[in-house]
Design a protein around this motif. Structure first.
Motif, short mmCIF file in Angstrom:
data_model
loop_
_atom_site.label_atom_id
_atom_site.label_comp_id
_atom_site.label_asym_id
_atom_site.label_seq_id
_atom_site.Cartn_x
_atom_site.Cartn_y
_atom_site.Cartn_z
N GLU A 1 5.35 13.20 16.22
CA GLU A 1 6.51 13.35 17.09
C GLU A 1 6.55 14.74 17.69
OE1 GLU A 1 9.84 12.40 14.68
OE2 GLU A 1 9.31 10.25 14.49
N ARG A 2 6.23 15.76 16.88
CA ARG A 2 6.26 17.13 17.38
C ARG A 2 5.23 17.34 18.47
NH1 ARG A 2 5.50 19.20 12.95
NH2 ARG A 2 3.31 19.83 13.05
N ARG A 3 4.03 16.85 18.25
CA ARG A 3 2.98 17.04 19.25
C ARG A 3 3.22 16.13 20.46
NH1 ARG A 3 -1.51 20.03 17.17
NH2 ARG A 3 -2.63 19.43 19.06
N LYS B 1 4.13 17.41 26.97
CA LYS B 1 3.83 16.45 28.03
C LYS B 1 2.36 16.49 28.45
CE LYS B 1 5.19 19.65 31.74
NZ LYS B 1 6.08 19.83 32.91
N HIS B 2 1.64 17.55 28.05
CA HIS B 2 0.23 17.65 28.42
C HIS B 2 -0.69 17.00 27.38
CE1 HIS B 2 1.25 20.29 31.73
NE2 HIS B 2 1.90 21.10 30.91
N GLU B 3 -0.12 16.54 26.27
CA GLU B 3 -0.95 15.96 25.21
C GLU B 3 -0.72 14.46 25.13
OE1 GLU B 3 -2.08 18.11 21.56
OE2 GLU B 3 -0.79 16.66 20.53
N THR B 4 -1.79 13.70 25.11
CA THR B 4 -1.69 12.25 25.02
C THR B 4 -1.46 11.82 23.57
OG1 THR B 4 -4.07 11.93 24.65
CG2 THR B 4 -3.31 12.03 26.95
N ARG B 5 -1.07 10.56 23.41
CA ARG B 5 -0.88 10.01 22.06
C ARG B 5 -2.19 10.03 21.28
NH1 ARG B 5 2.78 8.67 18.02
NH2 ARG B 5 1.97 6.93 16.81
N ALA C 1 -4.65 12.17 21.62
CA ALA C 1 -4.93 13.56 21.23
C ALA C 1 -4.09 13.95 20.01
CB ALA C 1 -4.65 14.50 22.39
N SER C 2 -2.83 13.51 19.98
CA SER C 2 -1.98 13.78 18.82
C SER C 2 -2.54 13.11 17.58
CB SER C 2 -0.56 13.29 19.08
OG SER C 2 0.02 13.95 20.18
N PHE C 3 -3.05 11.92 17.74
CA PHE C 3 -3.62 11.19 16.61
C PHE C 3 -4.88 11.89 16.10
CE2 PHE C 3 -5.59 7.57 14.41
CZ PHE C 3 -4.50 7.10 13.69
#
Length: 355
Positions: free
Chosen positions: A311-313, A317-321, A323-325
């Motif tokens: 949720e934090r990452r 707005k520049h990071e995709t789901r 990339a967070s994973f």
């Protein structure tokens, strides 16, 4: 000196290279215990000042050689096959042969000396790895037979078709068997019943292997099993693929091995390697990467810390789901490393009891 080895089922070819990657000697021996001893004696004569063995990481072919090298007190590192491509392209000698490949292994080891994990004698880990690999083979075989069975049942009577992913259940198999038995006798029915019996036999063997793995893994890696999302089969895969975690010098080295270390996606976008966008790392041990991926999927559903990280990452707005994973998987790689380090002494204790 580095001795690069290109292992095969029938022969092993070794090339000794100096610190500049120049070929100094080469030797081909039979891939048997006597050939291993002959290769060790040759290397000690060709590299009297000390040597490191660099063996291409093909487990089922090179396992016996690596165990004999380690038993003889030799230093051994594994070289992933992907690293050899660059070494081949950088060489002046074109083509492909065992000596060329062995020299490419040696040059790759010289180039990646710090990052390559050392091999170790891993008695209990080897047992887990063999059982886990055999179970994977049986699961793949069962899937193949089930696919053939479903097509046969569809041809005989589509109304008998079992629900997807249901034939692992004894109840679903019994229901299908009763339906097939009620059909008129024909070759198709006989084939389907034979395939169903094969599925049942494979399922029973797979269940037995899972019980054996639980008996092996539970006392070896309790800290790893305590992690959310890590069950016996995932722990067995991680232990079998990682081996003795002490062969990795740091969590970062382990992350590079399992393919969770981020790769820069472009240059000129930041002040250092940690700045700028990163992309998916398709290198590393893919089996190990898949195990960490399964842990990440489980923790993304039910672990508060993992959910908070995503949720934090995700607020960036520049990071995709995706990339967070990937960032979550990188954190989990460190967590797996710490758990395996905490469990590492149990490998020694188990080996001493076995001796």
């Amino acid at each position: 000196m580095v001795v690069g080895v290109d292992p095969h089922k029938q022969t092993h070819t070794a090339v000794a290279a100096d610190e500049l990657g120049r070929r100094k000697a080469q030797k081909t021996v039979r891939a048997r215990r006597g050939g291993h001893r002959e290769l060790i004696a040759w290397a000690r004569q060709a590299c009297p000042g000390g040597r490191t063995w660099a063996v291409e990481d093909v487990r089922h072919v090179a396992g016996g050689l690596v165990r004999d090298l380690l038993a003889a007190g030799e230093a051994v590192v594994f070289v992933p096959p992907k690293l050899m491509a660059g070494a081949r392209r950088g060489g002046r000698e074109r083509g492909k042969s065992d000596p060329i490949d062995a020299l490419a292994v040696a040059r790759a080891a010289l180039r990646e000396e710090i990052a390559l994990p050392a091999a170790r004698l891993d008695g209990p880990v080897l047992e887990v790895r063999r059982l886990g690999d055999y179970r994977d083979d049986l699961v793949a075989e069962r899937t193949r037979v089930i696919n053939q069975l479903r097509w046969m049942v569809h041809d005989l009577d589509p109304a008998l078709a079992p629900a997807p992913r249901s034939l692992g259940s004894a109840r679903a198999r019994a229901k299908l068997e009763a339906g097939l038995a009620a059909l008129p006798a024909c070759a198709g029915r006989a084939v389907a019943l034979s395939q169903l019996a094969r599925v049942a036999a494979l399922s029973a063997e797979i269940t037995g292997l899972e019980q054996d793995l639980a008996g092996l893994v539970t006392p070896l890696v309790p800290d790893l099993l305590a992690m959310t999302g890590v069950a016996v089969l995932t722990a067995a895969k991680i232990l079998g693929e990682a081996g003795d975690i002490r062969r990795f010098t740091s969590p970062a080295a382990f992350a590079r091995h399992d393919g969770t270390a981020p790769l820069p996606a472009s240059s000129g976008t930041g002040d250092g390697a940690s700045d700028g966008p990163h992309r998916l790392n398709r290198g590393g041990n893919r089996q190990l990467n898949a195990a960490i991926h399964r842990i990440a999927l489980a923790q993304a559903r039910c672990h508060p810390g993992a959910r908070a990280l995503l949720e934090r990452r995700g607020q960036d707005k520049h990071e995709t789901r995706k990339a967070s994973f990937r960032a979550l998987k990188r954190h989990l790689s460190d967590a797996v490393y710490r758990a395996l380090k905490a469990d590492a002494w149990r490998l020694d204790d188990t080996a001493q009891h076995a001796a």
